[in-house]
Design a protein around this motif. Structure first.
Motif, PDB file in Angstrom:
ATOM      1  N   SER A 291       0.775  -1.362   0.122  1.00 25.13           N
ATOM      2  CA  SER A 291      -0.058  -0.062   0.125  1.00 25.13           C
ATOM      3  C   SER A 291       0.817   1.246  -0.047  1.00 25.13           C
ATOM      4  CB  SER A 291      -0.959  -0.202   1.243  1.00 25.13           C
ATOM      5  OG  SER A 291      -2.141  -0.829   0.980  1.00 25.13           O
ATOM      6  N   LEU A 292       0.904   1.898  -1.176  1.00 24.86           N
ATOM      7  CA  LEU A 292       1.579   3.170  -1.155  1.00 24.86           C
ATOM      8  C   LEU A 292       0.956   4.276  -1.146  1.00 24.86           C
ATOM      9  CD1 LEU A 292       4.172   2.212  -4.254  1.00 24.86           C
ATOM     10  CD2 LEU A 292       4.773   2.750  -1.851  1.00 24.86           C
ATOM     11  N   ASN A 293      -0.334   4.301  -1.308  1.00 18.24           N
ATOM     12  CA  ASN A 293      -1.398   5.180  -1.135  1.00 18.24           C
ATOM     13  C   ASN A 293      -1.034   6.275   0.138  1.00 18.24           C
ATOM     14  OD1 ASN A 293      -2.624   4.231  -3.404  1.00 18.24           O
ATOM     15  ND2 ASN A 293      -4.161   3.464  -2.363  1.00 18.24           N
ATOM     16  N   GLN A 294      -1.122   7.518  -0.066  1.00 18.59           N
ATOM     17  CA  GLN A 294      -1.103   8.389   0.981  1.00 18.59           C
ATOM     18  C   GLN A 294      -1.758   9.577   0.568  1.00 18.59           C
ATOM     19  OE1 GLN A 294       3.456   7.975   2.127  1.00 18.59           O
ATOM     20  NE2 GLN A 294       2.287   8.497   4.082  1.00 18.59           N
ATOM     21  N   LEU A 295      -2.180  10.523   1.510  1.00 21.74           N
ATOM     22  CA  LEU A 295      -2.965  11.682   1.208  1.00 21.74           C
ATOM     23  C   LEU A 295      -2.137  12.932   0.873  1.00 21.74           C
ATOM     24  CD1 LEU A 295      -5.346  11.821   4.315  1.00 21.74           C
ATOM     25  CD2 LEU A 295      -5.922  10.843   1.984  1.00 21.74           C
ATOM     26  N   GLY A 296      -2.559  13.549  -0.507  1.00 22.86           N
ATOM     27  CA  GLY A 296      -1.974  14.697  -0.657  1.00 22.86           C
ATOM     28  C   GLY A 296      -2.940  15.835  -0.101  1.00 22.86           C
ATOM     29  N   TYR A 314      -3.436  23.648 -12.253  1.00 22.08           N
ATOM     30  CA  TYR A 314      -2.808  22.438 -12.401  1.00 22.08           C
ATOM     31  C   TYR A 314      -1.579  22.148 -11.681  1.00 22.08           C
ATOM     32  CZ  TYR A 314      -1.220  18.212 -15.173  1.00 22.08           C
ATOM     33  OH  TYR A 314      -0.751  17.105 -15.428  1.00 22.08           O
ATOM     34  N   SER A 315      -0.768  23.262 -11.510  1.00 20.55           N
ATOM     35  CA  SER A 315       0.649  23.163 -10.749  1.00 20.55           C
ATOM     36  C   SER A 315       0.477  22.897  -9.363  1.00 20.55           C
ATOM     37  CB  SER A 315       1.276  24.503 -10.823  1.00 20.55           C
ATOM     38  OG  SER A 315       0.898  25.298 -10.372  1.00 20.55           O
ATOM     39  N   ALA A 316      -0.887  23.481  -8.759  1.00 21.49           N
ATOM     40  CA  ALA A 316      -1.083  23.058  -7.290  1.00 21.49           C
ATOM     41  C   ALA A 316      -1.635  21.380  -7.294  1.00 21.49           C
ATOM     42  CB  ALA A 316      -2.060  23.903  -6.993  1.00 21.49           C
ATOM     43  N   VAL A 317      -2.337  21.213  -8.280  1.00 21.90           N
ATOM     44  CA  VAL A 317      -2.479  19.574  -8.255  1.00 21.90           C
ATOM     45  C   VAL A 317      -1.536  18.751  -8.160  1.00 21.90           C
ATOM     46  CG1 VAL A 317      -3.987  17.770  -9.500  1.00 21.90           C
ATOM     47  CG2 VAL A 317      -5.091  20.047  -9.456  1.00 21.90           C
ATOM     48  N   LEU A 318      -0.393  19.083  -9.023  1.00 23.92           N
ATOM     49  CA  LEU A 318       0.878  18.402  -9.229  1.00 23.92           C
ATOM     50  C   LEU A 318       1.530  18.239  -7.779  1.00 23.92           C
ATOM     51  CD1 LEU A 318       2.006  19.034 -12.734  1.00 23.92           C
ATOM     52  CD2 LEU A 318       0.667  16.866 -12.015  1.00 23.92           C
ATOM     53  N   ALA A 319       1.663  19.537  -7.503  1.00 17.66           N
ATOM     54  CA  ALA A 319       2.429  19.533  -5.880  1.00 17.66           C
ATOM     55  C   ALA A 319       1.512  18.789  -4.921  1.00 17.66           C
ATOM     56  CB  ALA A 319       2.494  21.181  -5.591  1.00 17.66           C
ATOM     57  N   SER A 320       0.243  18.857  -4.884  1.00 21.95           N
ATOM     58  CA  SER A 320      -0.412  17.958  -3.994  1.00 21.95           C
ATOM     59  C   SER A 320       0.142  16.561  -4.007  1.00 21.95           C
ATOM     60  CB  SER A 320      -1.988  18.245  -4.261  1.00 21.95           C
ATOM     61  OG  SER A 320      -2.462  17.375  -5.124  1.00 21.95           O
ATOM     62  N   TYR A 321       0.216  16.025  -5.228  1.00 19.19           N
ATOM     63  CA  TYR A 321       0.618  14.634  -5.600  1.00 19.19           C
ATOM     64  C   TYR A 321       1.993  14.560  -4.745  1.00 19.19           C
ATOM     65  CZ  TYR A 321      -3.221  14.231  -8.833  1.00 19.19           C
ATOM     66  OH  TYR A 321      -4.407  14.266  -9.385  1.00 19.19           O
ATOM     67  N   ARG A 322       3.071  15.333  -5.083  1.00 23.14           N
ATOM     68  CA  ARG A 322       4.518  15.424  -4.563  1.00 23.14           C
ATOM     69  C   ARG A 322       4.515  15.320  -2.936  1.00 23.14           C
ATOM     70  NH1 ARG A 322       5.223  18.701  -9.112  1.00 23.14           N
ATOM     71  NH2 ARG A 322       5.207  20.601  -8.223  1.00 23.14           N
ATOM     72  N   ARG A 323       3.418  16.017  -2.447  1.00 19.64           N
ATOM     73  CA  ARG A 323       3.566  16.151  -0.870  1.00 19.64           C
ATOM     74  C   ARG A 323       3.039  14.881  -0.456  1.00 19.64           C
ATOM     75  NH1 ARG A 323       0.253  20.483  -1.819  1.00 19.64           N
ATOM     76  NH2 ARG A 323       2.003  21.862  -2.017  1.00 19.64           N
ATOM     77  N   ALA A 324       2.401  13.874  -1.034  1.00 20.75           N
ATOM     78  CA  ALA A 324       2.012  12.603  -0.465  1.00 20.75           C
ATOM     79  C   ALA A 324       2.713  11.602   0.114  1.00 20.75           C
ATOM     80  CB  ALA A 324       0.801  12.515  -1.149  1.00 20.75           C
ATOM     81  N   ARG A 325       4.112  11.953   0.322  1.00 20.56           N
ATOM     82  CA  ARG A 325       5.041  10.857   0.976  1.00 20.56           C
ATOM     83  C   ARG A 325       5.639  11.533   1.960  1.00 20.56           C
ATOM     84  NH1 ARG A 325       5.800   6.710   0.879  1.00 20.56           N
ATOM     85  NH2 ARG A 325       7.578   6.089  -0.155  1.00 20.56           N
ATOM     86  N   PHE A 326       5.009  10.801   3.234  1.00 20.43           N
ATOM     87  CA  PHE A 326       5.698  11.504   4.581  1.00 20.43           C
ATOM     88  C   PHE A 326       5.645  10.346   5.568  1.00 20.43           C
ATOM     89  CE2 PHE A 326       1.285  12.777   3.296  1.00 20.43           C
ATOM     90  CZ  PHE A 326       0.638  12.032   4.543  1.00 20.43           C
ATOM     91  N   ASP A 327       6.155  10.116   6.634  1.00 26.49           N
ATOM     92  CA  ASP A 327       5.865   9.541   7.704  1.00 26.49           C
ATOM     93  C   ASP A 327       4.844   9.868   8.298  1.00 26.49           C
ATOM     94  OD1 ASP A 327       6.054   8.369  10.420  1.00 26.49           O
ATOM     95  OD2 ASP A 327       8.298   8.784  10.597  1.00 26.49           O
ATOM     96  N   SER A 328       3.751   9.095   8.349  1.00 20.45           N
ATOM     97  CA  SER A 328       2.432   9.457   8.687  1.00 20.45           C
ATOM     98  C   SER A 328       2.490   9.730  10.456  1.00 20.45           C
ATOM     99  CB  SER A 328       1.292   8.311   8.500  1.00 20.45           C
ATOM    100  OG  SER A 328       1.905   7.024   9.255  1.00 20.45           O
TER     101      SER A 328
END
Length: 430
Positions: A291-296, A314-328
């Motif tokens: 499970s790689l899914n995380q929240l942007g 659109y750039s903000a949408v892509l940025a939301s995807y990039r910030r979806a990798r973190f120690d929960s």
């Protein structure tokens, strides 16, 4: 009737949960008995090429797939300090066999996968349930249900692809692109990336409402969380038209449209929504079973037309995807700290999930069909007040809305789905 098959691998170990796994485990733990909703089902029709397959041959192929992927041998347990996982080197999988007459195999397969998915996974339970439909001694379908903690929807597609390949060719020569145990080790050394994402989350959370639906407005329905799905070929076609016109995906079209309607519905100047991001953007993660899914976190303030906003946001949408990798755990600590400072829980509790296997370019052929709104079985508990999910439904786009009816009554849920349809269709025709 059951068939048992042994599986084995040269890989094993005990590890913490990966970041995405921890997020899913937390959501499941908060839901309780309704956690069966998180199960990941798949149904494979046994390929006809190469002749009939007996159940034992299908079971052997499934055992090879389990040996191939760490996650399918990972048992999640709750320890004194929280959840962890044990990846077994070997074990035995029990497979349910269902006999069916020739004209009943499809119904038998649907019933089998529904039954396997009908209860949540327990602590320490093997993460894969399997069944085979048999007709005249020949396997016709394989039903698989995976624990969402170890496999998201795209990981389940990898499992089905590998099983189908083995049934067709008898061998898979390439090794998996990466493995769960390796991912856990990599994330343990990636604190800087997590820190950057969490800092971006914190900055954005300071600009948005504490929650998109903070006010209880009614006593609610029974069950409290209602689910409705709108199947709409016209919405499907309109989203594709806008996607081509603006150079974005249909998921972006619908994410931005929902965000714009949330501003209109709630009266908030800025809307905030957490897209569930699959995090499979390179060759190493694309075939990774876990499970790689995380929240942007996507926010949207005052905007123009839908077409204009798709381009500007659109750039903000892509940025939301990039910030979806973190120690929960670290993210939750930050949210708890902000909530304590503000004296109110700080989280949108509003999510967006694209569950479709891919874009469907055939929507134009069905655009003259009428839309249909259906109510699905509700739930007593969910981890989110408002969730929009995109899926393939009755051969077209389905938009499912799940909501806390004490905050968004059923009538308003239905009205919002129809408003979404009209809004996107109108934008496509303007």
């Amino acid at each position: 009737m059951r068939l048992s098959v042994d599986f084995a691998s040269g890989r094993s170990g005990t590890a913490e949960l990966a970041w995405g796994q921890r997020d899913v485990w937390t959501a499941i733990d908060g839901v309780g008995p309704d956690a069966r909703y998180f199960n990941v089902p798949r149904l494979l029709t046994v390929p006809g090429a190469g002749g009939p397959r007996h159940p034992g041959a299908v079971a052997a192929a499934l055992a090879e797939v389990m040996g191939r992927h760490d996650a399918l041998r990972s048992v999640v347990r709750l320890g004194a300090t929280g959840p962890y996982q044990e990846v077994a080197a070997a074990g035995t999988l029990a497979i349910e066999l269902v006999e069916a007459a020739r004209g009943d195999v499809d119904d038998a397969a649907a019933g089998l996968v529904a039954r396997l998915a009908g209860r949540p996974f327990g602590d320490g339970e093997q993460p894969l349930r399997a069944g085979i439909v048999v007709c005249d001694g020949v396997a016709t379908h394989v039903a698989l249900v995976m624990n969402h903690v170890v496999a998201d929807w795209r990981a389940a597609d990898v499992v089905v692809r590998d099983l189908r390949m083995l049934l067709l060719r008898g061998v898979i020569t390439r090794p998996p692109s990466s493995q769960l145990l390796d991912l856990v080790r990599e994330e343990e050394a990636a604190s800087a990336r997590s820190d950057r994402s969490i800092a971006q989350w914190e900055a954005l959370l300071r600009t948005v409402p504490s929650a998109m639906f903070p006010t209880v407005v009614s006593s609610g329905a029974t069950p409290r969380f209602a689910r409705a799905v709108l199947s709409s070929p016209r919405l499907d076609h309109a989203a594709q038209v806008l996607a081509r016109r603006t150079g974005v995906s249909t998921a972006t079209v619908l994410l931005v449209a929902v965000s714009m309607l949330l501003r209109e519905l709630t009266g908030h100047e800025v809307s905030a929504i957490t897209p569930i991001v699959h995090n499979r953007f390179n060759s190493r993660t694309r075939g990774l079973v876990t499970s790689l899914n995380q929240l942007g976190l996507f926010t949207l303030g005052p905007c123009g037309s839908l077409a204009e906003t798709l381009v500007s946001a659109y750039s903000a949408v892509l940025a939301s995807y990039r910030r979806a990798r973190f120690d929960s755990l670290a993210l939750h600590a930050m949210v708890d700290r902000m909530s304590a400072d503000r004296g109110v829980p700080m989280f949108p509790l509003c999510c967006f999930n694209d569950l479709r296997p891919g874009e469907d370019s055939g929507g134009a052929d069905r655009a003259d069909r009428e839309s249909e709104l259906e109510w699905l079985p509700g739930m007593d508990r969910r981890s989110c007040d408002f969730c929009v999910a995109l899926m393939r439904w009755k051969g077209t786009l389905g938009v499912e809305l799940s909501a806390d009816t004490t905050r968004l009554p059923e009538g308003e849920m239905a009205a919002l789905l129809h408003r979404l349809e009209c809004f996107v269709i109108g934008a496509a025709h303007s």
